[in-house]
Scaffold this motif. Sequence first.
Motif, PDB file in Angstrom:
ATOM      1  N   LEU A 277       0.818  -1.213   0.000  1.00 48.75           N
ATOM      2  CA  LEU A 277       0.000   0.000   0.000  1.00 48.75           C
ATOM      3  C   LEU A 277       0.853   1.265   0.000  1.00 48.75           C
ATOM      4  CD1 LEU A 277      -2.726  -1.187   2.514  1.00 48.75           C
ATOM      5  CD2 LEU A 277      -3.113  -0.626   0.107  1.00 48.75           C
ATOM      6  N   ALA A 278       2.101   1.160   0.439  1.00 48.95           N
ATOM      7  CA  ALA A 278       2.974   2.338   0.441  1.00 48.95           C
ATOM      8  C   ALA A 278       3.294   2.794  -0.971  1.00 48.95           C
ATOM      9  CB  ALA A 278       4.265   2.031   1.200  1.00 48.95           C
TER      10      ALA A 278
ATOM     11  N   ALA B  92      -0.705   8.616   5.218  1.00 54.45           N
ATOM     12  CA  ALA B  92      -1.323   7.351   5.615  1.00 54.45           C
ATOM     13  C   ALA B  92      -2.776   7.322   5.146  1.00 54.45           C
ATOM     14  CB  ALA B  92      -1.261   7.182   7.124  1.00 54.45           C
ATOM     15  N   PRO B  93      -3.210   6.251   4.496  1.00 55.20           N
ATOM     16  CA  PRO B  93      -4.589   6.175   4.002  1.00 55.20           C
ATOM     17  C   PRO B  93      -5.564   5.816   5.113  1.00 55.20           C
ATOM     18  CG  PRO B  93      -3.424   4.157   3.477  1.00 55.20           C
ATOM     19  CD  PRO B  93      -2.409   5.068   4.116  1.00 55.20           C
ATOM     20  N   ASP B  94      -6.779   6.314   5.012  1.00 59.46           N
ATOM     21  CA  ASP B  94      -7.797   5.908   5.971  1.00 59.46           C
ATOM     22  C   ASP B  94      -8.416   4.590   5.495  1.00 59.46           C
ATOM     23  OD1 ASP B  94      -9.687   6.519   3.943  1.00 59.46           O
ATOM     24  OD2 ASP B  94     -10.110   8.488   4.779  1.00 59.46           O
ATOM     25  N   GLU B  95      -9.349   4.081   6.263  1.00 59.32           N
ATOM     26  CA  GLU B  95      -9.935   2.777   5.960  1.00 59.32           C
ATOM     27  C   GLU B  95     -10.638   2.766   4.600  1.00 59.32           C
ATOM     28  OE1 GLU B  95     -11.090  -1.247   6.522  1.00 59.32           O
ATOM     29  OE2 GLU B  95      -9.560   0.006   7.463  1.00 59.32           O
TER      30      GLU B  95
ATOM     31  N   ARG C 257      -4.658  -2.122   6.859  1.00 57.74           N
ATOM     32  CA  ARG C 257      -3.731  -1.843   7.952  1.00 57.74           C
ATOM     33  C   ARG C 257      -4.305  -0.779   8.883  1.00 57.74           C
ATOM     34  NH1 ARG C 257      -1.616  -5.857   6.195  1.00 57.74           N
ATOM     35  NH2 ARG C 257      -2.731  -6.455   8.066  1.00 57.74           N
ATOM     36  N   LYS C 258      -4.187  -1.044  10.177  1.00 56.92           N
ATOM     37  CA  LYS C 258      -4.629  -0.079  11.180  1.00 56.92           C
ATOM     38  C   LYS C 258      -3.613   1.060  11.299  1.00 56.92           C
ATOM     39  CE  LYS C 258      -6.996  -3.592  13.962  1.00 56.92           C
ATOM     40  NZ  LYS C 258      -8.369  -3.106  13.711  1.00 56.92           N
TER      41      LYS C 258
ATOM     42  N   HIS D 114       3.042  -1.887   5.856  1.00 61.36           N
ATOM     43  CA  HIS D 114       2.293  -1.330   4.736  1.00 61.36           C
ATOM     44  C   HIS D 114       1.797  -2.372   3.736  1.00 61.36           C
ATOM     45  CE1 HIS D 114       4.974   2.434   5.537  1.00 61.36           C
ATOM     46  NE2 HIS D 114       3.925   2.417   6.338  1.00 61.36           N
ATOM     47  N   HIS D 115       2.024  -3.649   4.025  1.00 58.81           N
ATOM     48  CA  HIS D 115       1.580  -4.696   3.119  1.00 58.81           C
ATOM     49  C   HIS D 115       0.264  -5.308   3.589  1.00 58.81           C
ATOM     50  CE1 HIS D 115       5.854  -4.428   1.996  1.00 58.81           C
ATOM     51  NE2 HIS D 115       5.497  -4.963   0.839  1.00 58.81           N
ATOM     52  N   ALA D 116      -0.554  -5.726   2.638  1.00 59.39           N
ATOM     53  CA  ALA D 116      -1.823  -6.379   2.950  1.00 59.39           C
ATOM     54  C   ALA D 116      -2.077  -7.468   1.915  1.00 59.39           C
ATOM     55  CB  ALA D 116      -2.969  -5.363   2.945  1.00 59.39           C
ATOM     56  N   VAL D 117      -2.803  -8.503   2.315  1.00 63.60           N
ATOM     57  CA  VAL D 117      -3.022  -9.636   1.424  1.00 63.60           C
ATOM     58  C   VAL D 117      -4.414  -9.619   0.804  1.00 63.60           C
ATOM     59  CG1 VAL D 117      -1.403 -11.133   2.643  1.00 63.60           C
ATOM     60  CG2 VAL D 117      -3.818 -11.171   3.285  1.00 63.60           C
TER      61      VAL D 117
END
Length: 308
Positions: free
Chosen positions: A201-202, A209-212, A248-249, A258-261
């Motif tokens: 996501l970075a 930083a992105p919000d939800e 990511r919270k 910063h990674h998400a699956v």
Amino acid sequence: MAGAFVGALAILTLSMVFSWPVAGGKQSPADVAAENLAAAFEAPAGSCLNWKPDGSDMKPVGCDQPHLFEVTGDVDISAEYNASAPSPTEEAWREIAKQKCTTGAATYLGGKLDPFGKYSVGALKPSDEQWRDGDRKLRCGLQRAAPSGNTLVATTGSAKNQDQSDVYDPGTCLALVNKNVGDPIRCAEEHAYEITAVVDLAQIFKDAAPDEAQQQAAMLEQCTKLTNDYSGGLDLASKKLLLTWDTRKPESWEAGSHHAVCKVGAPLPDNTGLAPITGSIKDAGPAAQSSAPATPSSAASPPPSSGG
């Protein structure tokens, strides 16, 4: 503290071997084990340790090799537990490790320990024999527990240099346990999720930083494309499967996670959990079909809750 028991078991198993003298000439397996354990006992911060699944053969290894524990420091608790004090209970040990090791682990990581990340704080405690001999030193470290919390997952590379996001590589399947997510398992066996992609996501949100909501929109776009590529264009809805993902919270983002699956699962119609899936969606055949009843869901949908 999933690894505290494993570590204590290793020390208990080999502590009597550790006291044996090393004879000259060719070393026996017991001699080698004793030397390995002695080195593990005294391993300084920054050292990495590994051991066999049964808790034996604990030894230092290079952090560039798969390992189960990275030493962050030692803590002496003799001020709280004198020579006549009984050994703490397992529950007490967990609390001691939490209180004594967490701050040092965060400092070791430059002040940034993701509370929702893949690393947890663990400790190797003295065996009962060592405790009776006056050993009051706790070996603090970082470890990665599997989702069940009952086993450890080997990592490669120092935790200092890792994105702490709690992610698994594409192609990893996670077991189904009581309608929920378990530990990594072969995709040929019944499982809850198959990881289809990892998104940095970075690379999308470079300025702030992105919000939800921003993360959800980005993951919807990225996961739809990447999962389609991963599966060879499989129509997930036709197999009663659902595409979902993590986010990511804020605390995780601040710690550099910063990674998400992206992942594919099969929620039960009553939303009480997940149905079993057998086979990889890469096979795109009947074996990859969920045993869950058909649900009126689209091929891509946001997850029920955010990840760490």
